[in-house]
Structure formats: C-alpha cells, structure tokens
Design a protein around this motif. Structure first.
Motif, PDB file in Angstrom:
ATOM      1  N   ILE A   1       2.344  -0.047   0.305  1.00  0.00           N
ATOM      2  CA  ILE A   1       2.434  -1.090   1.313  1.00  0.00           C
ATOM      3  C   ILE A   1       1.136  -1.044   2.129  1.00  0.00           C
ATOM      4  O   ILE A   1       0.562   0.021   2.333  1.00  0.00           O
ATOM      5  CB  ILE A   1       3.654  -0.903   2.243  1.00  0.00           C
ATOM      6  N   GLY A   2       0.674  -2.201   2.545  1.00  0.00           N
ATOM      7  CA  GLY A   2      -0.569  -2.261   3.318  1.00  0.00           C
ATOM      8  C   GLY A   2      -1.821  -2.357   2.478  1.00  0.00           C
ATOM      9  O   GLY A   2      -2.918  -2.529   3.016  1.00  0.00           O
ATOM     10  N   ALA A   3      -1.684  -2.282   1.143  1.00  0.00           N
ATOM     11  CA  ALA A   3      -2.874  -2.347   0.276  1.00  0.00           C
ATOM     12  C   ALA A   3      -3.464  -3.749   0.228  1.00  0.00           C
ATOM     13  O   ALA A   3      -4.556  -3.941  -0.304  1.00  0.00           O
ATOM     14  CB  ALA A   3      -2.545  -1.861  -1.132  1.00  0.00           C
ATOM     15  N   ASP A   4      -2.754  -4.728   0.802  1.00  0.00           N
ATOM     16  CA  ASP A   4      -3.311  -6.075   0.909  1.00  0.00           C
ATOM     17  C   ASP A   4      -4.380  -6.153   1.998  1.00  0.00           C
ATOM     18  O   ASP A   4      -5.127  -7.126   2.072  1.00  0.00           O
ATOM     19  CB  ASP A   4      -2.200  -7.088   1.223  1.00  0.00           C
ATOM     20  N   LEU A   5      -4.470  -5.104   2.834  1.00  0.00           N
ATOM     21  CA  LEU A   5      -5.387  -5.097   3.983  1.00  0.00           C
ATOM     22  C   LEU A   5      -6.632  -4.281   3.688  1.00  0.00           C
ATOM     23  O   LEU A   5      -6.554  -3.194   3.109  1.00  0.00           O
ATOM     24  CB  LEU A   5      -4.684  -4.532   5.220  1.00  0.00           C
ATOM     25  N   GLU A   6      -7.757  -4.778   4.148  1.00  0.00           N
ATOM     26  CA  GLU A   6      -9.036  -4.117   3.860  1.00  0.00           C
ATOM     27  C   GLU A   6      -9.269  -2.885   4.724  1.00  0.00           C
ATOM     28  O   GLU A   6      -9.881  -1.915   4.286  1.00  0.00           O
ATOM     29  CB  GLU A   6     -10.186  -5.120   4.077  1.00  0.00           C
ATOM     30  N   LYS A   7      -8.778  -2.917   5.968  1.00  0.00           N
ATOM     31  CA  LYS A   7      -9.086  -1.806   6.891  1.00  0.00           C
ATOM     32  C   LYS A   7      -7.970  -1.658   7.920  1.00  0.00           C
ATOM     33  O   LYS A   7      -7.049  -2.464   7.987  1.00  0.00           O
ATOM     34  CB  LYS A   7     -10.424  -2.049   7.579  1.00  0.00           C
ATOM     35  N   GLY A   8      -8.090  -0.585   8.719  1.00  0.00           N
ATOM     36  CA  GLY A   8      -7.105  -0.325   9.763  1.00  0.00           C
ATOM     37  C   GLY A   8      -5.824   0.283   9.251  1.00  0.00           C
ATOM     38  O   GLY A   8      -4.796   0.245   9.922  1.00  0.00           O
ATOM     39  N   THR A   9      -5.879   0.878   8.049  1.00  0.00           N
ATOM     40  CA  THR A   9      -4.666   1.397   7.401  1.00  0.00           C
ATOM     41  C   THR A   9      -4.777   2.869   7.006  1.00  0.00           C
ATOM     42  O   THR A   9      -3.954   3.375   6.253  1.00  0.00           O
ATOM     43  CB  THR A   9      -4.355   0.570   6.142  1.00  0.00           C
ATOM     44  N   GLY A  10      -5.821   3.553   7.478  1.00  0.00           N
ATOM     45  CA  GLY A  10      -6.008   4.949   7.096  1.00  0.00           C
ATOM     46  C   GLY A  10      -6.292   5.093   5.617  1.00  0.00           C
ATOM     47  O   GLY A  10      -7.086   4.325   5.050  1.00  0.00           O
ATOM     48  N   PRO A  11      -5.634   6.038   4.941  1.00  0.00           N
ATOM     49  CA  PRO A  11      -5.935   6.305   3.527  1.00  0.00           C
ATOM     50  C   PRO A  11      -5.592   5.149   2.594  1.00  0.00           C
ATOM     51  O   PRO A  11      -6.089   5.095   1.471  1.00  0.00           O
ATOM     52  CB  PRO A  11      -5.063   7.537   3.209  1.00  0.00           C
ATOM     53  N   ILE A  12      -4.767   4.204   3.055  1.00  0.00           N
ATOM     54  CA  ILE A  12      -4.373   3.073   2.212  1.00  0.00           C
ATOM     55  C   ILE A  12      -5.576   2.189   1.892  1.00  0.00           C
ATOM     56  O   ILE A  12      -5.593   1.489   0.876  1.00  0.00           O
ATOM     57  CB  ILE A  12      -3.250   2.254   2.900  1.00  0.00           C
TER      58      ILE A  12
END
Length: 292
Positions: free
Chosen positions: A110-121
């Motif tokens: 989850i969150g892999a749609d986002l480029e940044k702001g997600t830590g290790p994702i």
C-alpha cells in the motif's frame, strides 16, 4: 511449472514454497544465506544461493522459469536503503529480460502509488515503475497491507512501559495483512495466466490502532493496554534509542507520518478493493499471545 521464489524462507517465502511444492511445481528458492540451503532442500525445493543485487546470478537462476515471485529485501543495509533497494529492482529487471521470464508477481505495498513521503515504500514505487517497462513480461504488483507481524516490534514497549503506540492516532483506519495471506495470494497469481501489468491488493483486515491495543491487550491479559500517539520526534528518538540505525528510523517515522495523513492507505480505501485475506486481527492475536 518451474517457479522461482526470492525472499528466502521468511514469513512469506516458506509458506509460499510449501504451497507450490504441494501443488507439484518445480520450485527454486533464492537466498543470500548459505546456511538456508539444507532447510530449502528439506522442503523439497532447489536452493539458489547468491545476492539479489547480482543480475548475472539472478539471470542464471531465472533461466527457464515459468514464473517468478520477486521480493526485494526491505532493508538493504543501514544506509542508502532506498537506492540499494532500487538497484536490486534494476538487477531483477535486467535478469528477467535476459532470462525471458514471462510471468512475475512482485511483492509491493500500500502506498506504492506515491513517489515520496512514504518511508521505505518509496523504493517499491520506483521498482513498480521499472517493472512497468518490462515489455514481454506480465506483472502483477501485489500490494500488501501493513504486516501484522510488525506488531512484534512493540513487545518491548508493552513489557517495559505498559503501552503500545506509534506516530499515528488510535482512530486511523489501517489495512493490515498476514504474511500467510500474502503467500496464498502469491501462489494463486504465480499459477495464473496473465497479460499486461496489474495491481492486486492483498489485505487481511482493516482495523484501527485502538482495535490493535484492545484485541492484543485482551489476548495477553492486559485489558487496559492503551494506544499512545507519539509525535514524529518521539517516534524517531524511541527507535534510535532501541538501536535502529538513524536512516532506517527516519524512514519508519516518515512512513508513520504518511499513514497518519491518510495518503498511504488512500488508494486502497477509496477504490473499494476487496479484503481477500482470511487471517483477521483476532486470529493474529492468538499467535501474538503465544510469542509474547
């Protein structure tokens, strides 16, 4: 089918290997740890020992494979974690092309749609983009929820301070997943004919941190276990004091902040994706209590 599993015999790799072997497939498990060779072979699989950052080793291992479970280690070293992870993804892609693998199931988040702001994702976001460029390979991005098993990291806090918490609130909706449910979904996808690039979410339960505190607390005999929301600064300090490398602690703090804002879970929660996993929070609580 000849199926390759990367990720060694971890919480996902072992049940995945067992599932596929029981279905009669020719399974090879990739591990960087030579000590795992006999454990892999005892399951009835072949062992391939080497680095997932070595494209030549991977290409040789992937040769002739019908399908591949591609899992990059979440913490490749204590520093330069994102770039190390992405470099491993590039090595995978090079090897997939060279070996001509037609079917790949990639463990994403989850969150892999986002480029940044997600830590290790953020590393998985970049690897998804790399795999999207694989022209002759069908890829399923298996986007997993927040692992139930990550909650074992909170055992020292529960025992030492009588609390559980993180830098996000008790009322937040979080998609959780059990590794065994990931293994079941991966096994299903690896044996499936597919074309193009596809996203599948694998989620076991959607619950709040307040639910986590109540259900785990009841399971371990601490019925008044509270969920405490920390500031980012408190979260970072707590992880570094517990011995986590600073870069890694900062990334996990950023991931917690991304969860708190709602953006990491937004794509899943706002698009009516199904909750496919079978193992709910109450089921995991029994495992948690046994290990507590």
């Amino acid at each position: 089918m000849k199926i390759i599993i990367t990720g060694s015999l971890g919480n996902i790799g072992k049940p995945l290997a067992q599932n596929l072997i029981a279905s009669g497939h020719d399974v090879t498990v990739v591990s960087s740890n030579a000590d795992r060779k006999s454990d892999i072979e005892n399951l009835g699989a072949k062992a391939a020992i080497g680095s997932v950052s070595d494209a030549d080793f991977l290409a040789e291992t992937f040769a002739g494979a019908d399908s591949l479970f591609a899992m990059t280690p979440p913490n490749l070293g204590g520093s330069n974690i994102i770039s190390n992870t992405v470099n491993a993804g590039k090595a995978f892609a090079e090897a997939i092309n060279k070996a001509g693998v037609k079917r790949v199931v990639m463990l994403s988040s989850i969150g892999a749609d986002l480029e940044k702001g997600t830590g290790p994702i953020a590393g998985l976001h970049q690897i998804e983009k790399i795999y999207n460029g694989l022209e002759n390979t069908a890829v399923t991005f298996l986007r997993a929820g927040f692992f139930f098993t990550n909650l074992y990291n909170d055992v020292p806090m529960i025992k030492g301070a009588g609390i559980v918490g993180a830098n996000y609130p008790a009322s937040l909706k979080i998609p959780f997943v059990h590794p065994k449910d990931i293994a079941a979904a991966a096994a299903e996808e690896l044996q499936k004919d597919a074309t193009g690039k596809n996203i599948r979410y694998i989620i076991s339960d959607v619950r709040t941190p307040n639910d986590v505190a109540n259900v785990l607390g009841n399971a371990i005999g601490k019925t008044d276990l509270p969920w405490i929301e920390f500031t980012d600064e408190q979260s970072l300090q707590g992880m570094t004091q517990a011995g986590l490398p600073e870069e890694m602690a900062a990334m996990y703090t950023e991931m917690g902040s991304g969860l708190r804002s709602g953006k990491i879970a937004a794509h899943f929660l706002s698009n009516n994706f199904s909750v496919d996993g079978k193992i709910k929070l109450e089921d995991f609580a029994k495992e948690f209590a046994e290990k507590f």
